[in-house]
Design a protein around this motif. Structure first.
Motif, PDB file in Angstrom:
ATOM      1  N   PHE A  69       0.835  -1.199   0.000  1.00 45.74           N
ATOM      2  CA  PHE A  69       0.000   0.000   0.000  1.00 45.74           C
ATOM      3  C   PHE A  69       0.875   1.255   0.000  1.00 45.74           C
ATOM      4  N   TYR A  70       1.902   1.244   0.849  1.00 42.25           N
ATOM      5  CA  TYR A  70       2.857   2.360   0.914  1.00 42.25           C
ATOM      6  C   TYR A  70       3.508   2.598  -0.447  1.00 42.25           C
ATOM      7  N   ASP A  71       3.953   1.535  -1.091  1.00 40.35           N
ATOM      8  CA  ASP A  71       4.603   1.675  -2.399  1.00 40.35           C
ATOM      9  C   ASP A  71       3.655   2.297  -3.425  1.00 40.35           C
ATOM     10  N   VAL A  72       2.386   1.903  -3.367  1.00 36.26           N
ATOM     11  CA  VAL A  72       1.414   2.430  -4.329  1.00 36.26           C
ATOM     12  C   VAL A  72       1.133   3.908  -4.057  1.00 36.26           C
ATOM     13  N   VAL A  73       0.883   4.257  -2.798  1.00 32.34           N
ATOM     14  CA  VAL A  73       0.551   5.647  -2.469  1.00 32.34           C
ATOM     15  C   VAL A  73       1.700   6.584  -2.818  1.00 32.34           C
ATOM     16  N   THR A  74       2.914   6.231  -2.432  1.00 33.05           N
ATOM     17  CA  THR A  74       4.051   7.112  -2.738  1.00 33.05           C
ATOM     18  C   THR A  74       4.303   7.163  -4.249  1.00 33.05           C
ATOM     19  N   GLY A  75       4.039   6.043  -4.934  1.00 31.33           N
ATOM     20  CA  GLY A  75       4.156   6.073  -6.394  1.00 31.33           C
ATOM     21  C   GLY A  75       3.136   6.996  -7.026  1.00 31.33           C
ATOM     22  N   LEU A  76       1.922   7.019  -6.494  1.00 32.51           N
ATOM     23  CA  LEU A  76       0.892   7.929  -7.003  1.00 32.51           C
ATOM     24  C   LEU A  76       1.264   9.390  -6.737  1.00 32.51           C
ATOM     25  N   TRP A  77       1.863   9.668  -5.570  1.00 34.77           N
ATOM     26  CA  TRP A  77       2.302  11.047  -5.291  1.00 34.77           C
ATOM     27  C   TRP A  77       3.354  11.516  -6.295  1.00 34.77           C
ATOM     28  N   ALA A  93       5.686  19.816 -13.935  1.00 31.74           N
ATOM     29  CA  ALA A  93       4.850  19.301 -15.025  1.00 31.74           C
ATOM     30  C   ALA A  93       3.802  20.304 -15.489  1.00 31.74           C
ATOM     31  N   PHE A  94       3.325  21.147 -14.570  1.00 25.75           N
ATOM     32  CA  PHE A  94       2.217  22.050 -14.897  1.00 25.75           C
ATOM     33  C   PHE A  94       2.760  23.406 -15.352  1.00 25.75           C
ATOM     34  N   VAL A  95       2.935  23.532 -16.662  1.00 27.35           N
ATOM     35  CA  VAL A  95       3.558  24.740 -17.231  1.00 27.35           C
ATOM     36  C   VAL A  95       2.559  25.893 -17.349  1.00 27.35           C
ATOM     37  N   ARG A  96       1.301  25.583 -17.608  1.00 26.80           N
ATOM     38  CA  ARG A  96       0.226  26.582 -17.709  1.00 26.80           C
ATOM     39  C   ARG A  96       0.618  27.738 -18.630  1.00 26.80           C
ATOM     40  N   ASP A  97       1.049  27.374 -19.843  1.00 28.52           N
ATOM     41  CA  ASP A  97       1.462  28.363 -20.837  1.00 28.52           C
ATOM     42  C   ASP A  97       0.214  28.887 -21.565  1.00 28.52           C
ATOM     43  N   VAL A  98      -0.204  30.067 -21.209  1.00 29.95           N
ATOM     44  CA  VAL A  98      -1.433  30.637 -21.770  1.00 29.95           C
ATOM     45  C   VAL A  98      -1.308  30.865 -23.264  1.00 29.95           C
ATOM     46  N   GLU A  99      -0.160  31.322 -23.726  1.00 30.77           N
ATOM     47  CA  GLU A  99       0.023  31.651 -25.142  1.00 30.77           C
ATOM     48  C   GLU A  99      -0.078  30.414 -26.028  1.00 30.77           C
ATOM     49  N   ARG A 152       1.890  16.968  -7.702  1.00 32.49           N
ATOM     50  CA  ARG A 152       2.731  16.417  -6.637  1.00 32.49           C
ATOM     51  C   ARG A 152       2.625  17.287  -5.390  1.00 32.49           C
ATOM     52  N   PRO A 153       2.540  16.656  -4.194  1.00 31.58           N
ATOM     53  CA  PRO A 153       2.413  17.428  -2.959  1.00 31.58           C
ATOM     54  C   PRO A 153       3.536  18.444  -2.761  1.00 31.58           C
ATOM     55  N   VAL A 154       3.251  19.473  -2.006  1.00 35.83           N
ATOM     56  CA  VAL A 154       4.229  20.530  -1.721  1.00 35.83           C
ATOM     57  C   VAL A 154       5.507  19.941  -1.136  1.00 35.83           C
ATOM     58  N   GLN A 155       5.350  18.972  -0.223  1.00 33.09           N
ATOM     59  CA  GLN A 155       6.517  18.367   0.428  1.00 33.09           C
ATOM     60  C   GLN A 155       7.137  17.232  -0.387  1.00 33.09           C
ATOM     61  N   GLY A 156       6.655  17.024  -1.606  1.00 34.78           N
ATOM     62  CA  GLY A 156       7.043  15.841  -2.365  1.00 34.78           C
ATOM     63  C   GLY A 156       6.133  14.705  -1.958  1.00 34.78           C
ATOM     64  N   TRP A 157       6.291  14.265  -0.740  1.00 35.41           N
ATOM     65  CA  TRP A 157       5.349  13.364  -0.088  1.00 35.41           C
ATOM     66  C   TRP A 157       4.989  13.963   1.263  1.00 35.41           C
ATOM     67  N   PRO A 158       3.751  13.864   1.720  1.00 35.87           N
ATOM     68  CA  PRO A 158       3.464  14.153   3.117  1.00 35.87           C
ATOM     69  C   PRO A 158       4.359  13.293   4.015  1.00 35.87           C
ATOM     70  N   VAL A 159       4.656  13.761   5.199  1.00 30.95           N
ATOM     71  CA  VAL A 159       5.511  13.017   6.126  1.00 30.95           C
ATOM     72  C   VAL A 159       4.847  11.678   6.467  1.00 30.95           C
ATOM     73  N   ILE A 160       5.636  10.609   6.435  1.00 33.19           N
ATOM     74  CA  ILE A 160       5.142   9.265   6.696  1.00 33.19           C
ATOM     75  C   ILE A 160       5.308   8.949   8.181  1.00 33.19           C
ATOM     76  N   VAL A 161       4.194   8.673   8.842  1.00 28.51           N
ATOM     77  CA  VAL A 161       4.172   8.442  10.287  1.00 28.51           C
ATOM     78  C   VAL A 161       3.622   7.044  10.551  1.00 28.51           C
ATOM     79  N   GLN A 162       4.126   6.407  11.603  1.00 24.42           N
ATOM     80  CA  GLN A 162       3.631   5.088  11.955  1.00 24.42           C
ATOM     81  C   GLN A 162       3.538   4.945  13.459  1.00 24.42           C
ATOM     82  N   ALA A 163       2.645   4.099  13.914  1.00 19.40           N
ATOM     83  CA  ALA A 163       2.537   3.745  15.323  1.00 19.40           C
ATOM     84  C   ALA A 163       2.602   2.234  15.445  1.00 19.40           C
TER      85      ALA A 163
END
Length: 441
Positions: free
Chosen positions: A159-167, A174-180, A210-221
């Protein structure tokens, strides 16, 4: 060499883990489900320069008898993403960490929600990876039985591999937003994951930048063998159950040692034991507060809480006898073992153990701002922890006491910040921004 700095999270769901908290004199009985109160609390935490507001989550009402459940202030709570999105608009620097289950959720949903929260908050999101130990949760998702413990962790790793791959679906630029030219994004900088695994099949890409942090911080308990290995491989912060300093040092060395063996930098993971903190102007006053708080726990609630942690119905045990042998179950292994060890170490009867657990049976700092800071510094210097996930005894006074009295004492010693280091959770925790596996290096 720079002095080590404490990292502090605030465990805020439930608002207090102590089952008597809502009955304490002057406490807010509805704090767990009152946005105005929660807004006030997180703003106070941010003023105290806390790293993060940590919101655990449950996918079922707690699996305990209704006679105990009716006494619980945790029976109702906000859905975490709804609440944290609202809180992101009234805060600026404090991190926002939420639970996302790898057993009962889908990776595309989890990836999209956390990416959205990271953008909304300007880079302050964290994902608490849980496998979900409550067997009743299965019944809310069309399943008759809970997935076995070891199997849950295998699914979590994939699951971790998939989520981080999707991020990593899009390059940062990637988002150039070239109006011209009319080009909104560069297709060469979009990756289709097309994951086909044992447990999951996900095509991708994620339909969010892609998230601002690249990936959100990964936390575990969690501290089972499976949990420790997953933490060493994936986590950037670990919220552990608190025991003695010696126990903390052993767990700290274990997880950090596993990281070294697989080539991860041990400094890129912060170990934060849960710490229940009661502050008084004297040690005696703090103890009196704790005693009054514990007295507010009803025995029905206490024995039910013990049953949940043990994964075994304890209501039929002799209340004045010793804890019998507890078989392994499909519930949390680390939680069960912590209770067995506590009962044996302190020679507690079932009644005494239930009362301890019914309030809070883990690591506690009960004293003055100075004595509490002494203990926290000892854990930090002795490498039993990189900081703590603070649990407050009652709200709002318990939180105010910590921020107004303990935080200044920690700052005076030079072991806790006076200002945030950066704008993102990663910057404040001292964690690197992950490279995009498909578009960098």
């Amino acid at each position: 060499m720079a002095q080590r700095q404490l990292k502090l999270g605030a465990f805020m769901r439930p608002i207090s883990i102590h089952t008597g908290a809502w009955r304490y004199p002057g406490a807010w009985p509805d704090a767990n489900f009152n946005f105005g109160h929660i807004k006030q609390l997180i703003q106070k935490l941010e003023a105290g320069k806390f790293d993060a507001f940590f919101m655990a989550d449950h996918l079922a009402v707690l699996n305990m008898p209704v006679n105990a459940l009716k006494r619980s202030h945790t029976v109702t709570s906000f859905e975490p993403f709804t609440l944290l999105s609202a809180l992101s608009a009234v805060t600026e620097r404090i991190g926002l960490i939420a639970t996302g289950s790898t057993t009962f959720d889908e990776p595309y949903h989890v990836a999209r929600r956390f990416a959205s929260l990271d953008h909304l908050s300007g880079g302050r999101a964290g994902w608490n990876i849980v496998t979900t130990s409550n067997p009743d949760a299965a019944l809310n998702f069309g399943l008759d039985d809970h997935m076995e413990h070891a199997e849950r962790y295998k699914r979590a790793r994939e699951f971790y591999d998939v989520v981080t791959g999707l991020w990593d679906s899009f390059a940062d630029d990637a988002f150039v937003r070239d109006v011209e030219s009319g080009l909104f994004f560069d297709p060469s900088k979009m990756h289709v994951l097309d994951h086909q695994g044992k447990y999951l099949r996900v095509r991708g890409p994620l339909n969010i930048a892609r998230p601002v942090q690249g990936w959100p911080v990964i936390v575990q308990a969690g501290a089972s063998e499976d949990g420790k290995q997953l933490a060493a491989e994936t986590a950037e912060a670990v919220f552990t159950g608190g025991g003695s300093l010696a126990d903390g040092q052993k767990l700290y060395a274990d997880i950090k040692g596993r990281m070294e063996k697989i080539g991860r930098d041990p400094d890129h993971l912060k170990i934060l034991p849960g710490a229940f903190v009661v502050v008084g102007d004297s040690v005696d006053e703090a103890k009196e507060k704790r005693a009054l708080l514990d007295s507010r726990v009803h025995y029905d609630s206490a024995i039910a809480s013990l049953s949940v942690i043990l994964g075994t119905d304890a209501s039929g045990f002799d209340p004045d006898g010793q804890l019998p042998e507890i078989p392994e179950t499909n519930a949390s292994k680390s939680g069960r073992q912590r209770m067995v060890d506590l009962a044996k170490r302190d020679r507690l009867t079932v009644r005494q153990l239930a009362q301890r657990v019914g309030g809070y049976g883990g690591l506690s700092f009960v004293g003055t701002a100075k004595t509490i800071a002494d203990q926290m510094e000892e854990w930090l210097v002795g490498r039993g922890a990189d900081g703590f996930n603070i649990m407050f005894p009652f709200l709002p006074a318990g939180l105010d006491d910590f921020v107004d009295k303990v935080v200044p004492e920690l700052q005076k010693r030079g072991i806790f910040r006076k200002e945030y280091e950066g704008a993102t959770l990663r910057e404040n925790l001292g964690l690197p921004r992950p490279k995009n596996r498909f578009f960098e290096g």
